[in-house]
Enzyme design. Structure first.
Site, PDB file in Angstrom:
ATOM      1  N   CYS A   1      55.707  44.882  48.317  1.00 13.79           N
ATOM      2  CA  CYS A   1      54.436  45.093  47.603  1.00 13.79           C
ATOM      3  C   CYS A   1      53.564  46.116  48.337  1.00 13.79           C
ATOM      4  CB  CYS A   1      53.692  43.766  47.454  1.00 13.79           C
ATOM      5  SG  CYS A   1      52.191  43.945  46.464  1.00 13.79           S
TER       6      CYS A   1
ATOM      7  N   CYS B   1      47.338  42.451  51.433  1.00 16.69           N
ATOM      8  CA  CYS B   1      46.703  41.132  51.542  1.00 16.69           C
ATOM      9  C   CYS B   1      47.139  40.502  52.881  1.00 16.69           C
ATOM     10  CB  CYS B   1      47.118  40.249  50.378  1.00 16.69           C
ATOM     11  SG  CYS B   1      46.969  41.081  48.781  1.00 16.69           S
TER      12      CYS B   1
ATOM     13  N   CYS C   1      44.648  30.441  35.514  1.00 14.98           N
ATOM     14  CA  CYS C   1      44.951  29.701  36.734  1.00 14.98           C
ATOM     15  C   CYS C   1      44.402  30.537  37.871  1.00 14.98           C
ATOM     16  CB  CYS C   1      46.467  29.516  36.861  1.00 14.98           C
ATOM     17  SG  CYS C   1      46.977  28.821  38.445  1.00 14.98           S
TER      18      CYS C   1
END
Ligand code: SAM
Ligand code: DTB
Ligand code: SF4
Length: 349
Positions: A76, A80, A211
Site C-alpha cells: 500500500c 499509516c 462501519c
C-alpha cells in the site's frame, strides 16, 4: 443571557414529541468534554451505565461474528503508522494481487460454516481504481449469494464507486477515522482527516451502511480518545457498526514501540462507544489475542456485541475459532453454554 448555539456543553436535549409518536434515534451532538467526563467516571458506574444502555437497545447475550479476509494484501502506498501493509515499512508482508472469486467464495463458505454472519473483504489500497471496483463487485455478488452480509474496506471512494458497490449488493463499507482529528497527522501524513469524512459521506449517500471506528493505543492522549468518539457519535446518523481496535504492534511499523494500553482504559472506550451510539454494533476488534478472556468479558459487559471471528485478521493473528467458541460457552453467549461442571470435567481430563 448569552447563548452559544454551536458548542453545546453536553448532549442535546431530546426533542419533546407526542407520547404516541416514535422518537428518532439522535444521540448527538456530543462535546469532547462530555465524552471525556464519561471516560473518567468511576469504572463500575461507567460499566453499569453502558450495560443498562446496552440492554435497552439490544438482546442480551448476542455477539455478531464477522470474518475478515484480506483479498488484496500489502504494497500500500499510504503511510499509516500502525499498518503492516504499508509498502514503505519493513514488516515482512509481501504484496499480492487481488484474489480470484472462487478462492474468496471458499473462504466465505468456510466462515459461514463456522458460524459467521458477516464477511468483510479488505484491500490494501489507498483508493481503488474503477477496474478494481468491477472486480470487487464480482466478489461481493458471490459472497452475498452464500447468504452472508457483505462488508468491504478498500480505501477512499469516489461517489460513483460507492454507488457501484451498492449496486453490487454491498451491505457495509468499513472506513475508520482511527483517532481524533488533532492527532491524525501524527499517525498518517499521506491523506487528511477530511478525506476520510468525504468517503464516509459518499458511502452514506449511496445507501450503504457505515462501519467506522478507530484504534486505541497509538500513543494518543485521553482527550484524543474522547475526540474520536465525539467524531463518530456526531456523524448524522452515527455508524451502524463501530469497530474499536487495540493496536496490534507490528515490528517494522513506526508505532511498534507504542506503550501497551491499560486494558481497563480500553474497556472504558468500548463502554463510552456503547453509551454514545446505543444502536450501533460495537465491535471488539483487533488486539483480542493479547487480551485474555477476562478483559474480553469486561468488553462484552461494557456493550461490545460483535467480534472478528477466524484465525486471522488481515495479516496478523486473531484467537482460534475453537478458543472463541469456548469463550462464548463460558460466558453463555450466542446460545453456547459450558456449565461449571463441564468445565471441571474438561480440566480434569
Ligand atoms: N486500506 C483500507 C483503509 O485504510 O481504509 C482498508 C484496510 S485498513 C488495514 C483497515 C483498518 O484496519 C485501518 O483503518 C485500521 O483501523 C485497522 N488496522 C490496521 N492495522 C492495524 C493494527 N496494527 N492494529 C489495529 N488496527 C489496525
Ligand atoms: C477494523 O476496524 N479492523 C480490521 C477491519 N476493520 C478491516 C482490521 C484490523 C487489522 C489488524 C492488523 C492486520 O491484520 O493487518
Ligand atoms: Fe494502506 Fe489501509 Fe494500511 Fe493505511 S491502513 S497503509 S491505507 S492498507
Amino acid at each position: 443571557m448569552e447563548i452559544n448555539a454551536t458548542i453545546p456543553t453536553h448532549r442535546a436535549q431530546p426533542v419533546r414529541i407526542h407520547r404516541n409518536a416514535v422518537a428518532p434515534v439522535v444521540a448527538g451532538p456530543w462535546t469532547v468534554e462530555a465524552i471525556q467526563a464519561l471516560l473518567d467516571k468511576p469504572f463500575m458506574d461507567l460499566l453499569f451505565e453502558a450495560q443498562t444502555v446496552h440492554r435497552q437497545h439490544w438482546p442480551a447475550g448476542n455477539i455478531e461474528l464477522a470474518t475478515l479476509l484480506s483479498v488484496k494484501t500489502g504494497g500500500c502506498p499510504e503511510n499509516c503508522g500502525y499498518c503492516p501493509q504499508a509498502a514503505e515499512f519493513d514488516t515482512g508482508v509481501k504484496a499480492d494481487k487481488l484474489m480470484e472469486v472462487d478462492e474468496v467464495v471458499r473462504a466465505a463458505q468456510a466462515a459461514k460454516d463456522a458460524g459467521a454472519t458477516r464477511f468483510c473483504m479488505g484491500a490494501a489500497w489507498r483508493a481503488p481504481k474503477d477496474r478494481d471496483i468491477e472486480k470487487v463487485s464480482a466478489l461481493i455478488g458471490a459472497v452475498k449469494g452464500l447468504g452472508l452480509q457483505t462488508c468491504a474496506t478498500l480505501g477512499m471512494l469516489e461517489s460513483h464507486q460507492a454507488q457501484a458497490l451498492k449496486d453490487a449488493g454491498l451491505d457495509y463499507y468499513n472506513h475508520n477515522l482511527d483517532t481524533a482529528p488533532e492527532y491524525y497527522s501524527d499517525v498518517v501524513s499521506t491523506r487528511a482527516y477530511q478525506d476520510r469524512l468525504d468517503t464516509l459521506a459518499h458511502v452514506r449517500t449511496a445507501g450503504i451502511s457505515v462501519c467506522c471506528g478507530g484504534i486505541v493505543g497509538m500513543g494518543e492522549a485521553p482527550v484524543h480518545r474522547a475526540g474520536l468518539i465525539a467524531q463518530l457519535a456526531n456523524l448524522q446518523p452515527y455508524p451502524e457498526s463501530v469497530p474499536i481496535n487495540s493496536l496490534v504492534r507490528v515490528p517494522g511499523t513506526p508505532l511498534a514501540d507504542s506503550a501497551p494500553v491499560d486494558p481497563l482504559d480500553f474497556v472504558r472506550v468500548i463502554a463510552v462507544a456503547r453509551i454514545t451510539m446505543p444502536k450501533a454494533r460495537v465491535r471488539l476488534s483487533a488486539g483480542r489475542q493479547q487480551m485474555g478472556d477476562a478483559v474480553q468479558a469486561l468488553c462484552f459487559l461494557a456493550g461490545a456485541n460483535s467480534i472478528f471471528y477466524g484465525d486471522k485478521l488481515l495479516v496478523t493473528g486473531n484467537p482460534d475459532v475453537e478458543a472463541d467458541v469456548q469463550l462464548l460457552g463460558k460466558l453463555g453467549l450466542n446460545g453456547h453454554r459450558t456449565t461449571t461442571t463441564e468445565k471441571e470435567q474438561t480440566e480434569c481430563r
